[in-house]
Design a protein around this motif. Structure first.
Motif, mmCIF file in Angstrom:
data_model
loop_
_atom_site.group_PDB
_atom_site.id
_atom_site.type_symbol
_atom_site.label_atom_id
_atom_site.label_comp_id
_atom_site.label_asym_id
_atom_site.label_seq_id
_atom_site.Cartn_x
_atom_site.Cartn_y
_atom_site.Cartn_z
ATOM 1 N N ALA A 344 24.890 28.365 10.365
ATOM 2 C CA ALA A 344 24.712 28.519 8.913
ATOM 3 C C ALA A 344 25.297 29.827 8.393
ATOM 4 C CB ALA A 344 23.220 28.463 8.569
ATOM 5 N N VAL A 345 25.965 30.606 9.248
ATOM 6 C CA VAL A 345 26.465 31.916 8.840
ATOM 7 C C VAL A 345 27.443 31.823 7.687
ATOM 8 C CG1 VAL A 345 27.950 33.818 9.576
ATOM 9 C CG2 VAL A 345 26.034 33.136 11.005
ATOM 10 N N ALA A 346 28.422 30.922 7.782
ATOM 11 C CA ALA A 346 29.425 30.820 6.718
ATOM 12 C C ALA A 346 28.772 30.468 5.385
ATOM 13 C CB ALA A 346 30.488 29.787 7.092
ATOM 14 N N ARG A 347 27.815 29.525 5.417
ATOM 15 C CA ARG A 347 27.121 29.159 4.164
ATOM 16 C C ARG A 347 26.297 30.331 3.628
ATOM 17 N NH1 ARG A 347 23.672 24.210 5.745
ATOM 18 N NH2 ARG A 347 24.095 24.994 7.843
ATOM 19 N N MET A 348 25.655 31.083 4.523
ATOM 20 C CA MET A 348 24.849 32.211 4.064
ATOM 21 C C MET A 348 25.721 33.287 3.451
ATOM 22 S SD MET A 348 21.767 33.240 3.698
ATOM 23 C CE MET A 348 21.470 34.688 2.661
ATOM 24 N N LEU A 349 26.876 33.552 4.047
ATOM 25 C CA LEU A 349 27.779 34.544 3.467
ATOM 26 C C LEU A 349 28.251 34.101 2.085
ATOM 27 C CD1 LEU A 349 29.812 35.428 6.673
ATOM 28 C CD2 LEU A 349 28.350 36.994 5.382
ATOM 29 N N GLY A 350 28.486 32.809 1.919
ATOM 30 C CA GLY A 350 28.846 32.299 0.597
ATOM 31 C C GLY A 350 27.727 32.484 -0.410
ATOM 32 N N ARG A 351 26.493 32.297 0.036
ATOM 33 C CA ARG A 351 25.356 32.483 -0.874
ATOM 34 C C ARG A 351 25.178 33.957 -1.244
ATOM 35 N NH1 ARG A 351 20.434 28.230 0.187
ATOM 36 N NH2 ARG A 351 21.709 26.366 0.570
ATOM 37 N N ILE A 352 25.482 34.841 -0.315
ATOM 38 C CA ILE A 352 25.415 36.274 -0.641
ATOM 39 C C ILE A 352 26.438 36.619 -1.719
ATOM 40 C CG2 ILE A 352 25.827 38.601 0.266
ATOM 41 C CD1 ILE A 352 24.697 37.521 2.970
ATOM 42 N N GLU A 353 27.642 36.088 -1.595
ATOM 43 C CA GLU A 353 28.666 36.305 -2.626
ATOM 44 C C GLU A 353 28.200 35.744 -3.964
ATOM 45 O OE1 GLU A 353 32.203 34.504 -1.093
ATOM 46 O OE2 GLU A 353 32.793 36.301 0.035
#
Length: 460
Positions: A344-353
């Motif tokens: 889920a790292v890529a999705r979490m980084l997108g949510r941080i952005e």
């Protein structure tokens, strides 16, 4: 009366009442975590003196807040009005490095990097390496179950703590755990205290497991156009079966801040730099480095290379460690510490952005991306209360998003004060009551770092 009793049981120089000194010991590095001035600072020189402090506080029903180097980022060491701050900065002895059993026995005030250097002289290695390792202490690392760069492969502090000496909430000096490689006698009380943030006991000595020195590392670096693309590269490395000895993300905000401070010439023409390392020996190490490089390129890296210059590679990792203090020069920094499943790292980084855009907040990113532990750094201008409110909203949104993706509110910094509401949501009332029951059993009078981690009231 409290101070008089402390002076009756301790040498006078152990007890500090100077308000200017007290302010310096009253809080850790957590931005916006509340703190108050303690009644007194005590610096014991032995476990027996630490027990005297706790027993004196117990008689007066005064809280004891144990403090290491003060490098924490969650408010876990912040003082309460009228409390006693017990500093471990005089408990700095490395008592034993045992090459046969591969263990070390140290006092809690030993600096992480000093222990690692001492072990290296014997061909041994203590793996946990938080970014604060040049300053943070083993006691503080144990209290927060600290991780670091290499924990993606080698695990966190709990994986290396064999035993400890502790002053309990009832003023007893006890030993927990063992020195043997194996042992299952009774509950794992030593493991329970790792990560307890000073709420279950005052740690006065720690026995840690050591490893043999590892092979030299190979470094792979890549530039990416977004944090999401870097997250895809990390997922590809995991899918390929490679367990790197480090896999770190640093964005352009961090590199620019480090350059402005240290003039290291490392600012990259990219949004994100991904740094991978392998310490596998021989042909296996070459294969792992080549696999990481291939994953970088397939995920869309604009530039990727296996470094042949060890000094350059070390400089990149040094910049990673310097990112937080460099960003502090720009303004107050509110530090996140969420951890999500690696998938889920890529999705979490997108949510941080998305949180940065939604709340109009500058968020720089560093991350132990290989194990899903992300450190968004929310930066606000000095004195801008509106920006501070927006950053706080973004902070809460990031916690909610991490939990939504099956993650946790803290991977290595601890709950302290800043993450208490998030912990409530993560654990739920039944599990929180289990925590309260443990606290009540080990600290029945509630004097050990009260108010940290969770609300200690009985919720039922």
């Amino acid at each position: 009366m409290l101070i008089e009793d402390l002076l009756a049981g301790l040498p006078e120089e152990r007890v500090v009442r100077d308000p200017d000194v007290l302010r310096g010991y009253a809080h850790d590095e957590a931005e916006w975590a509340p703190w108050e001035l303690p009644a007194v600072l005590v610096r014991p020189h032995s476990a027996e003196e630490a027990r005297t402090v706790v027993r004196t506080c117990l008689r007066h029903r005064v809280p004891v807040v144990t403090r290491g180097a003060g490098t924490g980022l969650s408010g876990g060491a912040n003082a309460l009005a009228g409390c006693v701050v017990l500093s471990t900065d005089r408990l700095t002895a490395i008592r034993e490095i045992n090459t046969v059993e591969r263990l070390a026995v140290v006092q809690p005030g030993v600096v992480n990097e000093d222990l690692r250097a001492a072990c290296a002289e014997h061909g041994l290695w203590y793996p946990p390496d938080p970014a604060s390792s040049p300053w943070s202490t083993i006691g503080g690392n144990v209290a927060t179950n600290a991780g670091g760069v290499c924990c993606v492969k080698y695990g966190v502090t709990r994986d290396y703590v064999l035993g400890m000496q502790v002053v309990t909430g009832t003023g007893e000096l006890v030993r927990l755990g063992r020195r043997t490689a194996k042992g299952v006698a009774g509950y794992d009380l030593a493991g329970l205290l790792v990560g307890s943030e000073g709420t279950l006991g005052v740690i006065t000595e720690v026995t840690v497991r050591l490893r043999a020195q590892r092979a030299p590392e190979r470094t792979v670096a890549g530039y990416f156009g977004s944090t999401g693309a870097a997250g895809e590269a990390a997922a590809a490395i995991a899918a390929a079966g490679v367990v790197p000895s480090a896999l770190e993300l640093v964005d352009r905000h961090c590199l620019a801040a480090v350059d402005a401070w240290k003039n290291m010439g490392l600012s990259a023409d990219a949004e994100v730099v991904l740094l991978g390392r392998t310490d596998a020996p021989g042909a296996l190490g070459e294969h792992e480095a080549a696999t990481m490089l291939d994953c970088f390129e397939r995920a869309g890296a604009s530039w990727a290379v296996q470094s042949s210059d060890q000094a350059e590679a070390d400089a990149l990792f040094a910049a990673r460690r310097l990112a937080y203090p460099a960003l502090e020069r720009l303004g107050p920094v509110l530090t996140e510490d969420v951890c999500v499943p690696t998938g889920a790292v890529a999705r979490m980084l997108g949510r941080i952005e998305a949180a940065a855009r939604r709340h109009d907040t500058l968020i720089a990113n560093i991350a132990h991306i290989g194990d899903g532990n992300l450190h968004p750094l929310l930066i606000t201008p000095h004195g801008d209360e509106a920006a501070r409110a927006r950053a706080q909203a973004a902070f809460e949104q990031i916690i909610a998003d991490a939990l939504d993706l099956g993650g946790t509110v803290t991977g290595e910094h601890g709950v302290g004060l800043l993450k208490r509401p998030g912990l409530d949501r993560e654990l739920g009332p039944v599990v929180l009551d289990m925590h309260r029951a443990v606290k009540q059993a080990l600290d029945p009078h509630g004097i050990l770092n009260p108010g940290k981690v969770f609300d200690e009231r009985n919720s039922t």
